[in-house]
Structures are given as structure tokens and as C-alpha cells.
Design a protein around this motif. Structure first.
Motif, PDB file in Angstrom:
ATOM      1  N   SER A 172      -5.842  -4.343  -0.610  1.00  0.00           N
ATOM      2  CA  SER A 172      -6.543  -4.663   0.639  1.00  0.00           C
ATOM      3  C   SER A 172      -7.434  -5.887   0.464  1.00  0.00           C
ATOM      4  O   SER A 172      -7.517  -6.733   1.367  1.00  0.00           O
TER       5      SER A 172
ATOM      6  N   GLN B  89      -5.599  10.120  -8.256  1.00  0.00           N
ATOM      7  CA  GLN B  89      -6.066   9.759  -6.917  1.00  0.00           C
ATOM      8  C   GLN B  89      -7.059   8.597  -6.956  1.00  0.00           C
ATOM      9  O   GLN B  89      -7.003   7.695  -6.107  1.00  0.00           O
ATOM     10  N   LEU B  90      -7.964   8.598  -7.932  1.00  0.00           N
ATOM     11  CA  LEU B  90      -8.912   7.482  -8.044  1.00  0.00           C
ATOM     12  C   LEU B  90      -8.189   6.193  -8.414  1.00  0.00           C
ATOM     13  O   LEU B  90      -8.534   5.114  -7.901  1.00  0.00           O
TER      14      LEU B  90
ATOM     15  N   LEU C 242     -15.126   1.981  -7.876  1.00  0.00           N
ATOM     16  CA  LEU C 242     -13.904   2.721  -8.164  1.00  0.00           C
ATOM     17  C   LEU C 242     -13.419   2.472  -9.589  1.00  0.00           C
ATOM     18  O   LEU C 242     -12.859   3.385 -10.231  1.00  0.00           O
TER      19      LEU C 242
ATOM     20  N   THR D 291      -5.115   5.477  -7.597  1.00  0.00           N
ATOM     21  CA  THR D 291      -4.433   5.074  -6.369  1.00  0.00           C
ATOM     22  C   THR D 291      -5.402   4.418  -5.396  1.00  0.00           C
ATOM     23  O   THR D 291      -5.081   3.393  -4.770  1.00  0.00           O
ATOM     24  N   GLN D 292      -6.589   4.988  -5.246  1.00  0.00           N
ATOM     25  CA  GLN D 292      -7.608   4.387  -4.371  1.00  0.00           C
ATOM     26  C   GLN D 292      -8.004   2.995  -4.860  1.00  0.00           C
ATOM     27  O   GLN D 292      -8.173   2.072  -4.052  1.00  0.00           O
TER      28      GLN D 292
ATOM     29  N   THR E 250      -5.105   0.578  -4.137  1.00  0.00           N
ATOM     30  CA  THR E 250      -5.040   0.314  -2.695  1.00  0.00           C
ATOM     31  C   THR E 250      -6.150  -0.629  -2.265  1.00  0.00           C
ATOM     32  O   THR E 250      -5.933  -1.548  -1.455  1.00  0.00           O
ATOM     33  N   ALA E 251      -7.364  -0.422  -2.808  1.00  0.00           N
ATOM     34  CA  ALA E 251      -8.487  -1.299  -2.466  1.00  0.00           C
ATOM     35  C   ALA E 251      -8.237  -2.716  -2.965  1.00  0.00           C
ATOM     36  O   ALA E 251      -8.572  -3.695  -2.280  1.00  0.00           O
TER      37      ALA E 251
ATOM     38  N   GLN F 241       0.827  -1.213   0.000  1.00  0.00           N
ATOM     39  CA  GLN F 241       0.000   0.000   0.000  1.00  0.00           C
ATOM     40  C   GLN F 241       0.862   1.264   0.000  1.00  0.00           C
ATOM     41  O   GLN F 241       0.522   2.252  -0.661  1.00  0.00           O
TER      42      GLN F 241
ATOM     43  N   SER G 121     -12.826   5.523 -11.922  1.00  0.00           N
ATOM     44  CA  SER G 121     -11.483   5.731 -12.436  1.00  0.00           C
ATOM     45  C   SER G 121     -11.484   5.833 -13.954  1.00  0.00           C
ATOM     46  O   SER G 121     -10.777   6.676 -14.536  1.00  0.00           O
TER      47      SER G 121
ATOM     48  N   THR H 145       0.803   4.130  -2.751  1.00  0.00           N
ATOM     49  CA  THR H 145       0.626   5.528  -2.350  1.00  0.00           C
ATOM     50  C   THR H 145       1.763   6.403  -2.843  1.00  0.00           C
ATOM     51  O   THR H 145       1.534   7.505  -3.374  1.00  0.00           O
TER      52      THR H 145
ATOM     53  N   SER I 270     -16.958  -1.910  -3.501  1.00  0.00           N
ATOM     54  CA  SER I 270     -16.284  -0.617  -3.605  1.00  0.00           C
ATOM     55  C   SER I 270     -15.325  -0.599  -4.789  1.00  0.00           C
ATOM     56  O   SER I 270     -15.207   0.423  -5.491  1.00  0.00           O
TER      57      SER I 270
END
Length: 427
Positions: free
Chosen positions: A410, A399-400, A348, A402-403, A406-407, A142, A352, A146, A344
Motif C-alpha cells: 500500500s 497474520q502480522l 508492524l 501478512t499485515q 500488505t502495508a 495485495q 512481526s 493475502t 504503521s
């Protein structure tokens, strides 16, 4: 008596001795990273698992659990008692001698349950260590995602800074020539000030995350780490459902809870068997002052009339019940968390894709506007707005993305992807 003395000396010769182990000082012990190409997320995670100082300390817990297992399977030492009374007077003819040898057999009665509990505890500790390793690997991935996003954000901000700086210089020149007004200068300067505030904040965030990654890899603060382009694989819905079905047999934190429940169950079994404990078996004998010798067995046990070990039994029953409820809650939370994160990710992915399209359109409009500005068909304020808008759209897309990445990292952690059934694995 001589043989017993020899046995005692032999036992003492095998006893442990003390060795000091001084604590480390403040001097940092930092092993540099091996010379290598830019690190992929997989390589970054593997390095973090090997080098993280907290994991090194956690792994020492396995040694403690191993010694507890050894203690559970080792019977206590027998107790030897020898007494001698010298004849000082009276009608007797000799001194008296008495002795006894006693062994506490209570551990033999509860041994199987205690050993099973200790084995379950060792497995629980190992599973907990594996889950912490998995968490550290996910944290490193992560951070890699980031930092890559922050680098892209900074590149975008620097690009906009160059464009607005060039525009501001041109506006200043045209204002001095009387072609533009001070209002045009103000619009560009305000945009530059806002941009540089965002640039400073992003540089600070990047420095914090770089320091966090350095600490995770046991590196000195400020050590540069080259990262390869991010490639996070998407998890197909079918694989998600398959991973959820086998989650209790693979995810280490759930396995640790199951082993903890087994330990509590075995401790309850031992407590029930302990209603008659302690029990000691042995032999005693001796010679009195008249020369009469005698010997015989010795048995000591506890009669379960009042206590019957009920406090320990009820405590262990309550512990087992609580662990069962905790396991059920953790299992439900793991399943619900993975399903929610999957939903989610779907959202995204859609956002994105839309953001990438909007960023491309805004960049094309800004490029056309730049030509129009230099041709005199667009004022400075509008050109400033279009440069700012294009940069904002580009950073929203970064940013989207990256989100989303990251998701996905996770979700792979929540599903335990890469972990075998009842085994250890690295990413």
C-alpha cells in the motif's frame, strides 16, 4: 451554382455511415493464463493490468476524450442559403434570386482556450486510467499477499489438526485403558472443535479471495493460480521522503486533478471571451425582379448589455476554485496517508519480529512437551493447551507478516514508486 452543387456532393461523399455493434451475450470469453512458473507479485500485477475487464472498459474513455479534442479544434460548417422567387405577374421583367454564405466565427475566438481545455481533459482521462491501472496492480499484489498468508494459516491449522487428532486418539485409548479420565478427552475434543471452526472460516476466506483474484484476471471461478513465495521490498525512509517530494509530479490521481484544474481554467478563459459571442461573418447578395443585382458583407454579433455571459463565467470561476481546493486537500491527504502508513509499518516490523520469536519459542516448548507427554510426565489437558498455544503463536506471526507486507504494498502505491515523472510505467 454547378460548382457549389459539386462541392456539396463531395462533402456528402465523405460523411460517416452507420455500422451496428451488437452487445455481447452471456457466453464467457475467458482467455487462459499462459503456461508459466508460479507468479511473482510483479507478474501477477502485470497480468491484472492487462486482463481486468473493468480496465478494458475504462480505457475506452480515452477514445471519447480524443474525439472531444478533435471537436474542439474543428470549425463548424458554413451555412449556405439560396432563395428563388418566380415572377408571376406585375411590371417586373424577371424572377428574383437571393443567397448568402455565413460562417460562425465564434469557435475561432475561443478555439485556443477550447483546444487547451480539451487537451487537459484528455491528459486528465489518461492520468485517471493510469491511476486505476495502478490501483488494480496494487489490488492484485495485495490479493497475492493475502492468499499466501491464508495458505500459510491453513497449513498451520492442518498441522495442529493432525497433532490434536493424534492426541485425541491416544487419549481415547488411554482412557479406555483406565490411565486417563473423561476430562482429558473433553479438553482435547473441545480444542479440536474450536480448531476446525477456525479451519472452516479460513477455507471460506481463501475461496472468496481466490474468486476475487480470478475475476480480476478475467478467469473462470475456481481457476487455480500458483504463486511464488512473497518478497516485498522494504522502503527505506530516505526513499520515502524523496518520493513524497516528487509525489505531485508522479502520482496519476494528483496529475489528473492538476489537469482538471487546467481544463477549468481554460474553460473560464473561453467563457470570458464569449461575452460578445456568437459572431457570424458572411456575404449575401442577389438579383431582384427589376434586374438590379447587389452583394455585400454580413456581420452578426451579440451586444454584451445585459447577460454578458456572467452565468457561465461565474460557474467556471466556482468550478476552478472548487478544483483548486480539492487538489490541495488530496495532496495533503496523500502526504499524511503515506507518512501515517510509514509509521504503521515501523510498528508492524517490530511486532512481526516479536511474534516470530514468540512462535519459535512456543513451537520449541510444544515439541518438548510432546516428549514429556509420551513419557508420562505431562497430562493430556496440558499437552492440548501447549499444542493450541504454539499454533496460535504461529498464526499470529503469519497474520502480522501478512499485515506488514500488505502495508508495504500500500505504501508503494501511495508513493507511486515505479512511476516516472509525467509518464507511464508498469510494476
Amino acid at each position: 451554382m454547378k460548382r457549389a452543387f459539386v462541392l456539396v456532393l463531395a462533402g456528402l461523399s465523405s460523411c460517416a455511415t452507420y455500422h451496428s455493434a451488437p452487445l455481447p451475450g452471456m457466453e464467457p470469453v475467458v482467455a487462459p493464463l499462459p503456461a508459466t512458473k508460479p507468479l511473482t507479485l510483479t507478474q501477477l500485477a502485470a497480468l491484472a493490468v492487462r486482463r481486468d475487464p473493468d480496465l478494458t472498459a475504462t480505457r475506452a474513455q480515452a477514445g471519447i476524450a480524443q474525439t472531444e479534442l478533435l471537436a474542439a479544434g474543428t470549425p463548424p460548417n458554413p451555412s449556405l442559403s439560396i432563395g428563388f422567387e418566380a415572377l408571376l405577374g406585375g411590371p417586373a421583367s424577371m424572377s428574383s434570386i437571393a443567397g448568402s454564405l455565413v460562417e460562425d466565427v465564434s469557435p475561432l475566438i475561443t478555439r485556443s482556450a477550447n483546444v487547451n481545455a480539451a487537451k487537459a481533459h484528455l491528459l486528465q482521462v489518461n492520468a485517471g486510467i493510469l491511476w486505476q491501472e495502478w490501483q488494480v496492480a496494487a489490488q492484485a499484489e495485495q490479493l497475492g499477499v493475502t492468499l499466501t498468508g491464508e495458505a500459510a494459516d491453513l497449513a498451520s491449522l492442518h498441522s495442529d489438526d493432525q497433532a490434536l487428532t493424534a492426541l485425541e486418539q491416544d487419549v481415547q485409548a488411554q482412557t479406555a485403558a483406565g490411565n486417563l479420565t473423561q476430562q482429558d478427552v473433553s479438553a482435547t475434543q473441545i480444542a479440536l472443535a474450536t480448531l476446525r471452526t477456525a479451519l472452516n472460516s479460513e477455507e471460506q476466506a481463501q475461496a472468496r479471495d481466490e474468486a476475487q483474484l480470478d475475476a480480476l484476471l478475467a478467469l473462470s471461478p475456481g481457476t487455480p493460480i500458483a504463486l511464488a513465495p512473497i518478497d516485498v521490498a522494504q522502503i527505506p525512509p530516505g526513499l520515502q521522503q524523496q518520493a513524497l517530494a516528487t509525489l505531485p509530479q508522479r502520482r496519476p490521481d494528483l496529475l489528473a486533478l492538476r489537469y482538471g484544474y487546467t481544463e477549468a481554467d481554460e474553460k473560464l478563459r473561453a467563457a470570458i471571451r464569449g461575452q460578445f459571442l456568437p459572431i457570424s461573418l458572411g456575404a449575401q447578395g442577389g438579383r431582384d425582379t427589376s434586374g438590379v443585382t447587389s452583394a455585400g458583407p454580413q456581420v452578426t454579433l451579440s451586444l454584451p448589455l445585459f447577460n454578458r455571459n456572467r452565468p457561465a463565467i461565474q460557474t467556471d470561476e466556482a468550478t476552478r476554485t472548487a478544483l483548486r481546493a480539492q487538489y490541495a486537500a488530496s495532496l495533503a491527504a496523500a502526504r499524511n496517508g503515506a507518512e501515517a502508513l510509514g509509521q504503521s509499518i515501523t510498528m508492524l516490523q517490530h511486532q512481526s519480529a516479536q511474534a516470530d520469536q514468540a512462535a519459535a519459542q512456543a513451537a520449541a516448548i510444544a515439541e518438548d512437551a510432546r516428549h514429556s507427554f509420551f513419557a508420562g510426565g505431562l497430562d493430556a489437558s496440558a499437552e492440548t493447551d501447549l499444542i493450541t498455544a504454539a499454533g496460535d503463536r504461529r498464526r499470529e506471526a503469519i497474520q502480522l507478516r501478512t499485515q506488514l507486507q500488505t502495508a508495504e504494498v500500500s505504501l508503494a502505491t501511495l508513493l507511486g514508486l515505479g512511476l516516472p515523472v509525467h509518464g507511464r510505467a508498469t510494476r
